[in-house]
Design a protein around this motif. Structure first.
Motif, short mmCIF file in Angstrom:
data_model
loop_
_atom_site.label_atom_id
_atom_site.label_comp_id
_atom_site.label_asym_id
_atom_site.label_seq_id
_atom_site.Cartn_x
_atom_site.Cartn_y
_atom_site.Cartn_z
N SER A 120 -40.79 -29.23 14.16
CA SER A 120 -40.68 -30.16 13.04
C SER A 120 -41.19 -29.46 11.80
CB SER A 120 -41.49 -31.43 13.33
OG SER A 120 -41.44 -32.31 12.23
N VAL A 121 -40.28 -28.92 11.00
CA VAL A 121 -40.64 -28.25 9.75
C VAL A 121 -40.54 -29.28 8.64
CG1 VAL A 121 -40.07 -26.39 8.15
CG2 VAL A 121 -39.80 -26.04 10.61
N GLN A 122 -41.66 -29.51 7.97
CA GLN A 122 -41.72 -30.57 6.96
C GLN A 122 -42.15 -29.99 5.62
OE1 GLN A 122 -44.42 -33.48 8.58
NE2 GLN A 122 -42.89 -34.31 9.98
N PRO A 168 -31.61 -24.75 6.37
CA PRO A 168 -31.68 -25.83 7.36
C PRO A 168 -31.24 -25.40 8.75
CG PRO A 168 -30.68 -26.60 5.32
CD PRO A 168 -30.78 -25.11 5.21
N SER A 169 -30.36 -24.40 8.86
CA SER A 169 -29.87 -23.99 10.17
C SER A 169 -30.86 -23.11 10.93
CB SER A 169 -28.53 -23.25 10.03
OG SER A 169 -28.71 -22.00 9.41
N THR A 173 -37.73 -28.87 19.66
CA THR A 173 -37.34 -28.45 18.32
C THR A 173 -38.52 -28.58 17.38
OG1 THR A 173 -35.09 -29.22 18.70
CG2 THR A 173 -35.77 -28.92 16.41
N ARG A 226 -34.56 -23.25 10.14
CA ARG A 226 -35.92 -23.81 10.15
C ARG A 226 -36.14 -24.79 11.29
NH1 ARG A 226 -36.92 -26.79 4.65
NH2 ARG A 226 -38.51 -27.95 5.78
N THR A 227 -35.07 -25.23 11.97
CA THR A 227 -35.23 -26.13 13.11
C THR A 227 -35.13 -25.40 14.45
OG1 THR A 227 -32.86 -26.64 13.08
CG2 THR A 227 -34.32 -28.09 11.82
N GLN A 228 -35.00 -24.09 14.43
CA GLN A 228 -34.81 -23.33 15.66
C GLN A 228 -36.16 -22.81 16.17
OE1 GLN A 228 -32.06 -23.18 17.34
NE2 GLN A 228 -30.89 -24.27 15.79
#
Length: 320
Positions: free
Chosen positions: A4-6, A173-174, A2, A176-178
């Motif tokens: 890691s978008v920060q 959020p649904s 997954t 950016r983690t894909q």
């Protein structure tokens, strides 16, 4: 894995702290001199791994010496005037301009007047995924031959691309983690940069490419796509699996199916999303979550594409 978008923010009036922050964030040697004291520096950054989007504003006239940087930095000046000097060549950019701040591996100087500039920092490996040739004909590192966009229309396309990725991909959020969504976004930026700025990327079709664009090549490519549709794969990965050049695999899909490798991949992923919607429990799953899992960042675009293919909106399939 997954991604890691920060999201990171930095706000300071301390020149020493600003210098340390920029050196640490961009991983390069740099020197900053300011005509004013106590200037204000604000930096907002979304780091998505293979790329980062940044908005930076400051209130001084800064002279910045930058060492070699490996990444490609595409900039859009919102309100600032910037003068860039490298190896005796000077370029000036103002509000509205889209331009390359870096030519990878070459140091440069910047004269940055007060104002806001947006940056996109792109990993060079993503450029290779989009533009690579066959291993035997690999052209080496892609070299950009001009800092400015080819024309104003293309500069506008860059603004639309970065806005879409910021507003649709990274703000949700649904999505950016894909991994599939983030990988698609990175390649979208790379393809836009290669289209907008003159460069030496290998793009010509050869007689070998035409010979290799065979049904056997197509079969190998399709097998790889169907077995790896859940992974973040690129057109270059598909070509490598088919043991031909990128141009050859693109030609094979166009010649025999009237499409492109990535469009075919999206069609397979749409079909996988369809099957997930059929099997999903609507009390535990949503259309948006399933769509983003299969690389579709925009809910409205996914819905339109799904309806065109299956005759019903995806929500109806989920609740059937």
């Amino acid at each position: 894995m997954t991604p890691s978008v920060q999201s990171r923010e930095f706000d300071s009036r301390d020149p020493a702290a600003i210098h340390r922050f920029l050196a640490r964030t961009y991983g390069t040697d740099l020197r900053i001199r300011a005509e004013e004291t106590g200037y204000h520096f604000v930096h907002q950054r979304i780091d998505a791994g293979p790329f980062a989007l940044t908005a930076t504003g400051q209130t001084a006239h800064l002279d910045i010496e930058v060492g070699e940087m490996d990444g490609l930095v595409v900039s859009r000046s919102r309100t600032a005037h910037v003068k860039r000097t490298c190896e005796g060549s000077t370029h000036r950019f103002g509000p509205g301009d889209v331009y390359l701040t870096t030519r990878p591996g070459r140091p440069f100087n910047l004269r940055w007047a007060p104002g806001l500039v947006e940056f996109c920092v792109l990993d060079l490996t993503v450029l290779t995924q989009v533009a690579t040739a066959a291993p035997a004909r690999r052209p080496g590192r892609i070299r950009f031959t001009d800092l400015g966009a080819t024309d104003a229309r293309l500069a506008g396309q860059w603004r639309k691309t970065t806005s879409y990725i910021s507003d649709v991909v990274l703000s949700n959020p649904s999505t950016r983690t894909q991994p599939l969504v983030v990988g698609n976004a990175a390649r979208m930026l790379a393809a836009a940069a290669l289209a907008i700025f003159p460069n030496t990327a290998f793009t010509d079709e050869t007689s070998a490419d035409r010979r290799d664009a065979s049904p056997a090549t197509l079969r190998r490519a399709i097998t790889f796509i169907e077995e790896n549709a859940d992974r973040d794969i690129s057109a270059a990965d598909i070509a490598r699996a088919a043991t031909v050049s990128l141009r050859a695999v693109q030609l094979a899909f166009r010649r025999h199916l009237g499409t492109t490798p990535m469009a075919y991949l999206r069609r397979i992923r749409l079909d996988r999303a369809h099957h997930d919607l059929i099997r999903a429990d609507p009390r535990q799953e949503t259309v948006s979550a399933i769509a983003s899992r299969w690389g579709f960042a925009s809910h409205s675009r996914f819905t339109a594409r799904y309806h065109a293919s299956y005759g019903v909106p995806p929500r109806e399939t989920l609740h059937a």
